[in-house]
Design a protein around this motif. Sequence first.
Motif, PDB file in Angstrom:
ATOM      1  N   CYS A   1      60.318 -70.635  -1.010  1.00 15.96           N
ATOM      2  CA  CYS A   1      59.370 -69.909  -1.859  1.00 15.96           C
ATOM      3  C   CYS A   1      58.153 -69.486  -1.041  1.00 15.96           C
ATOM      4  CB  CYS A   1      58.914 -70.754  -3.040  1.00 15.96           C
ATOM      5  SG  CYS A   1      60.136 -70.990  -4.338  1.00 15.96           S
ATOM      6  N   LYS A   2      57.634 -70.417  -0.240  1.00 14.46           N
ATOM      7  CA  LYS A   2      56.451 -70.132   0.565  1.00 14.46           C
ATOM      8  C   LYS A   2      56.708 -68.980   1.532  1.00 14.46           C
ATOM      9  CE  LYS A   2      54.509 -74.789   0.483  1.00 14.46           C
ATOM     10  NZ  LYS A   2      54.232 -75.989   1.273  1.00 14.46           N
ATOM     11  N   LYS A   3      57.856 -69.009   2.218  1.00 11.15           N
ATOM     12  CA  LYS A   3      58.195 -67.957   3.184  1.00 11.15           C
ATOM     13  C   LYS A   3      58.260 -66.592   2.495  1.00 11.15           C
ATOM     14  CE  LYS A   3      61.103 -70.539   6.251  1.00 11.15           C
ATOM     15  NZ  LYS A   3      62.468 -70.739   6.675  1.00 11.15           N
ATOM     16  N   ILE A   4      58.942 -66.562   1.374  1.00 10.24           N
ATOM     17  CA  ILE A   4      59.092 -65.302   0.649  1.00 10.24           C
ATOM     18  C   ILE A   4      57.730 -64.794   0.198  1.00 10.24           C
ATOM     19  CG2 ILE A   4      59.985 -64.246  -1.477  1.00 10.24           C
ATOM     20  CD1 ILE A   4      62.468 -66.080  -1.134  1.00 10.24           C
ATOM     21  N   MET A   5      56.938 -65.661  -0.405  1.00  7.33           N
ATOM     22  CA  MET A   5      55.635 -65.247  -0.923  1.00  7.33           C
ATOM     23  C   MET A   5      54.687 -64.829   0.204  1.00  7.33           C
ATOM     24  SD  MET A   5      55.413 -68.058  -3.986  1.00  7.33           S
ATOM     25  CE  MET A   5      53.703 -67.819  -4.340  1.00  7.33           C
TER      26      MET A   5
END
Length: 116
Positions: free
Chosen positions: A13-17
Amino acid sequence: MKKIYYLSTCSTCKKIMDSLNLDGFELQDIKSDPITKEQLKEMKELSGSYEALFSRRAKLYQEKGLKNVDLQEKDFEQYILEHYTFLKRPVIISNDEIFIGSSPKTKAALQEKFGK
């Protein structure tokens, strides 16, 4: 409405965001602020089904032996509301569009629409 349902402890999630321009989006960490039945219904209306929002990667999916069960829409809804890990993440809503999960196809669509 611009909203992201995510898990703050999820590196994917962090990478995508981090790769997106998220100005104007409301963020909701589904672990500390669980999704409501109304929010899930709204996601279902945009996605077409509860099954599209359901994660078969969740540890609880294996632990409960759900792969051996014939799950119906009401079951997918119940499990997602019961525990946050059953929601595919992240779920990104921008007005009438919904992006679910972290598949390469979804990530490419997000980059095209919201890439930095």
